[in-house]
Scaffold this motif. Structure first.
Motif, PDB file in Angstrom:
ATOM      1  N   TRP A   1       0.839  -1.207   0.000  1.00 26.50           N
ATOM      2  CA  TRP A   1       0.000   0.000   0.000  1.00 26.50           C
ATOM      3  C   TRP A   1       0.870   1.252   0.000  1.00 26.50           C
ATOM      4  O   TRP A   1       0.536   2.247  -0.638  1.00 26.50           O
ATOM      5  CB  TRP A   1      -0.912  -0.023   1.227  1.00 26.50           C
ATOM      6  CG  TRP A   1      -1.983   1.021   1.238  1.00 26.50           C
ATOM      7  CD1 TRP A   1      -3.252   0.910   0.734  1.00 26.50           C
ATOM      8  CD2 TRP A   1      -1.911   2.345   1.809  1.00 26.50           C
ATOM      9  NE1 TRP A   1      -3.969   2.068   0.956  1.00 26.50           N
ATOM     10  CE2 TRP A   1      -3.165   2.970   1.604  1.00 26.50           C
ATOM     11  CE3 TRP A   1      -0.906   3.049   2.466  1.00 26.50           C
ATOM     12  CZ2 TRP A   1      -3.444   4.262   2.043  1.00 26.50           C
ATOM     13  CZ3 TRP A   1      -1.171   4.345   2.896  1.00 26.50           C
ATOM     14  CH2 TRP A   1      -2.419   4.941   2.692  1.00 26.50           C
ATOM     15  N   TYR A   2       1.997   1.176   0.695  1.00 29.83           N
ATOM     16  CA  TYR A   2       2.894   2.326   0.800  1.00 29.83           C
ATOM     17  C   TYR A   2       3.807   2.451  -0.422  1.00 29.83           C
ATOM     18  O   TYR A   2       4.466   3.474  -0.605  1.00 29.83           O
ATOM     19  CB  TYR A   2       3.759   2.205   2.054  1.00 29.83           C
ATOM     20  CG  TYR A   2       2.944   2.172   3.335  1.00 29.83           C
ATOM     21  CD1 TYR A   2       2.421   3.331   3.888  1.00 29.83           C
ATOM     22  CD2 TYR A   2       2.683   0.964   3.987  1.00 29.83           C
ATOM     23  CE1 TYR A   2       1.662   3.300   5.049  1.00 29.83           C
ATOM     24  CE2 TYR A   2       1.935   0.918   5.147  1.00 29.83           C
ATOM     25  CZ  TYR A   2       1.422   2.085   5.678  1.00 29.83           C
ATOM     26  OH  TYR A   2       0.672   2.055   6.825  1.00 29.83           O
TER      27      TYR A   2
ATOM     28  N   VAL B   1       0.364   7.240  -3.148  1.00 28.87           N
ATOM     29  CA  VAL B   1       0.253   7.099  -1.700  1.00 28.87           C
ATOM     30  C   VAL B   1      -0.023   8.431  -1.016  1.00 28.87           C
ATOM     31  O   VAL B   1      -0.761   8.492  -0.017  1.00 28.87           O
ATOM     32  CB  VAL B   1       1.523   6.434  -1.112  1.00 28.87           C
ATOM     33  CG1 VAL B   1       2.743   7.324  -1.277  1.00 28.87           C
ATOM     34  CG2 VAL B   1       1.300   6.059   0.355  1.00 28.87           C
ATOM     35  N   GLU B   2       0.509   9.515  -1.550  1.00 33.73           N
ATOM     36  CA  GLU B   2       0.288  10.831  -0.939  1.00 33.73           C
ATOM     37  C   GLU B   2      -1.172  11.261  -1.030  1.00 33.73           C
ATOM     38  O   GLU B   2      -1.632  12.096  -0.244  1.00 33.73           O
ATOM     39  CB  GLU B   2       1.172  11.886  -1.609  1.00 33.73           C
ATOM     40  CG  GLU B   2       2.662  11.700  -1.364  1.00 33.73           C
ATOM     41  CD  GLU B   2       3.070  12.070   0.045  1.00 33.73           C
ATOM     42  OE1 GLU B   2       2.219  12.556   0.801  1.00 33.73           O
ATOM     43  OE2 GLU B   2       4.243  11.865   0.394  1.00 33.73           O
ATOM     44  N   ASP B   3      -1.903  10.721  -2.003  1.00 35.39           N
ATOM     45  CA  ASP B   3      -3.296  11.116  -2.199  1.00 35.39           C
ATOM     46  C   ASP B   3      -4.274  10.187  -1.498  1.00 35.39           C
ATOM     47  O   ASP B   3      -5.482  10.436  -1.505  1.00 35.39           O
ATOM     48  CB  ASP B   3      -3.617  11.148  -3.703  1.00 35.39           C
ATOM     49  CG  ASP B   3      -2.720  12.103  -4.472  1.00 35.39           C
ATOM     50  OD1 ASP B   3      -2.448  13.189  -3.933  1.00 35.39           O
ATOM     51  OD2 ASP B   3      -2.287  11.751  -5.587  1.00 35.39           O
TER      52      ASP B   3
ATOM     53  N   LYS C   1       1.400   8.675   8.710  1.00 36.20           N
ATOM     54  CA  LYS C   1       0.910   9.969   9.185  1.00 36.20           C
ATOM     55  C   LYS C   1       1.343  10.210  10.624  1.00 36.20           C
ATOM     56  O   LYS C   1       1.824  11.303  10.979  1.00 36.20           O
ATOM     57  CB  LYS C   1      -0.620  10.011   9.090  1.00 36.20           C
ATOM     58  CG  LYS C   1      -1.269  11.271   9.681  1.00 36.20           C
ATOM     59  CD  LYS C   1      -2.778  11.127   9.660  1.00 36.20           C
ATOM     60  CE  LYS C   1      -3.461  12.354  10.247  1.00 36.20           C
ATOM     61  NZ  LYS C   1      -3.411  13.508   9.335  1.00 36.20           N
ATOM     62  N   ALA C   2       1.179   9.183  11.464  1.00 33.99           N
ATOM     63  CA  ALA C   2       1.511   9.323  12.886  1.00 33.99           C
ATOM     64  C   ALA C   2       2.982   9.660  13.079  1.00 33.99           C
ATOM     65  O   ALA C   2       3.335  10.540  13.884  1.00 33.99           O
ATOM     66  CB  ALA C   2       1.153   8.037  13.635  1.00 33.99           C
TER      67      ALA C   2
END
Length: 267
Positions: free
Chosen positions: A64-65, A70-72, A94-95
Motif C-alpha cells: 500500500w505504501y 500514496v500521498e493522495d 501519518k503518525a
C-alpha cells in the motif's frame, strides 16, 4: 500507569471497543499497532456521560505504501460515535510524520495511561525515540495555542462551559511541566496540578471544579471563577513573551524511518 485510571473503563465497554478495533482491521485490511483512550477519561476527570475517545495507530500492508498515489490516499479511519464510543485512527506514516513535528496528539497517545491494544513493539520503540524527536519549544507553542483559543472562545462570559476550564488549565500546566522538566508532560491531570499545589486558593478552586466535573454532565455551565480566570490570564500574558531557545528542528528523520521500516517487516 495509574491503576485507578486504567480500571475506570468498564469491562463490557472495553470488550466492545476491542471488538470494534478487530472489525476495523477486517474492514480496512490494517493492523492496529496501538489503541488508547485520549480524552477526559485518560486525563483523570471524566463526567458520568463522557464519550470514550478511542484513538489508534494502524499499519497497512507494505505494498500500500509502495504506490505512486500514496500521498493522495486517505490516511485516517473514522467512525461515527455509537454508544458513546468515538473511534478513529491514524495511519502509521501519518503518525510518525506528526511525531517528527512534536504534534501533541500523537505524543499523548503514546503516553496514555489507558491502553486497549498494544502490539508490544511499536509503542515501546516510539516512546524510546521521544528524547530524539520531541521539541519542548514546539510543545509549549502547541499547548499555548490550545489554551488561548479555548479561553478566549469559551471562558469570557458570565456562565461558561465547566469542561472548558480543563481545556485551558491542562495545557497551561503542561507548559509549566515542559518549562521545568524539559520532557513531554504527563497525560494525567493530577501530576500537572501538583505544579501549582503551593497556591492554596488556586488548588482549592481546581479541587472544587474537579469534584463537580466528575458528577456533572458534559455540557454543564458554571459561573465564571475569578481565581481561575486570574491565573489563566496571568499565564497567557507571561507566555505571550515566551522565547524559544533557538529554532526547534524537526525530529530525527532517520530514526523515524527506521521505525517505519521495522513496522513494515513485522508479521
Amino acid at each position: 500507569m495509574s491503576d485507578q485510571i486504567e480500571g475506570a473503563i468498564d469491562g463490557a465497554v472495553r470488550g466492545e471497543i476491542l471488538q470494534r478495533l478487530r472489525a476495523a482491521e477486517r474492514e480496512h485490511d490494517v493492523r492496529v499497532l496501538l489503541a488508547v483512550e485520549s480524552g477526559s477519561r485518560a486525563w483523570g476527570f471524566p463526567s458520568p456521560n463522557s464519550d470514550y475517545d478511542v484513538r489508534f495507530i494502524y499499519a497497512r500492508p507494505r505494498d500500500w505504501y509502495l504506490s505512486l498515489d500514496v500521498e493522495d490516499r486517505r490516511d485516517v479511519i473514522e467512525y461515527d460515535i455509537v454508544d458513546d464510543i468515538d473511534l478513529n485512527g491514524w495511519d502509521l506514516r501519518k503518525a510518525l510524520k506528526l511525531l517528527r513535528k512534536s504534534n501533541p496528539s500523537i505524543v499523548e497517545w503514546l503516553r496514555s495511561p489507558i491502553v486497549y491494544r498494544d502490539d508490544g513493539d511499536f509503542a515501546a520503540r516510539a516512546r524510546a525515540l521521544l528524547p530524539e524527536v520531541y521539541a519542548v519549544d514546539k510543545g509549549v507553542f502547541h499547548y499555548l495555542s490550545m489554551a488561548d483559543k479555548n479561553y478566549h472562545g469559551y471562558l469570557k462570559a458570565k456562565l461558561v462551559p465547566l469542561k472548558k476550564y480543563f481545556y485551558v488549565l491542562r495545557p497551561l500546566l503542561a507548559i509549566r511541566w515542559l518549562e521545568r522538566y524539559r520532557t513531554p508532560a504527563p497525560i494525567e491531570f493530577e501530576p500537572l496540578r501538583a505544579l501549582v499545589a503551593d497556591n492554596e486558593i488556586l488548588d482549592k478552586e481546581i479541587g472544587r471544579l474537579l469534584a463537580r466535573k466528575q458528577r456533572s454532565q458534559e455540557k454543564e455551565f458554571v459561573p465564571v471563577i475569578p481565581a481561575l480566570n486570574e491565573f489563566i490570564e496571568h499565564e497567557l500574558s507571561r507566555l505571550s513573551r515566551y522565547q524559544a531557545k533557538g529554532d526547534a528542528p524537526d525530529g530525527d528523520l532517520n530514526a523515524l524511518n527506521t521505525l517505519f521500516r521495522h513496522c513494515m517487516e513485522a508479521p
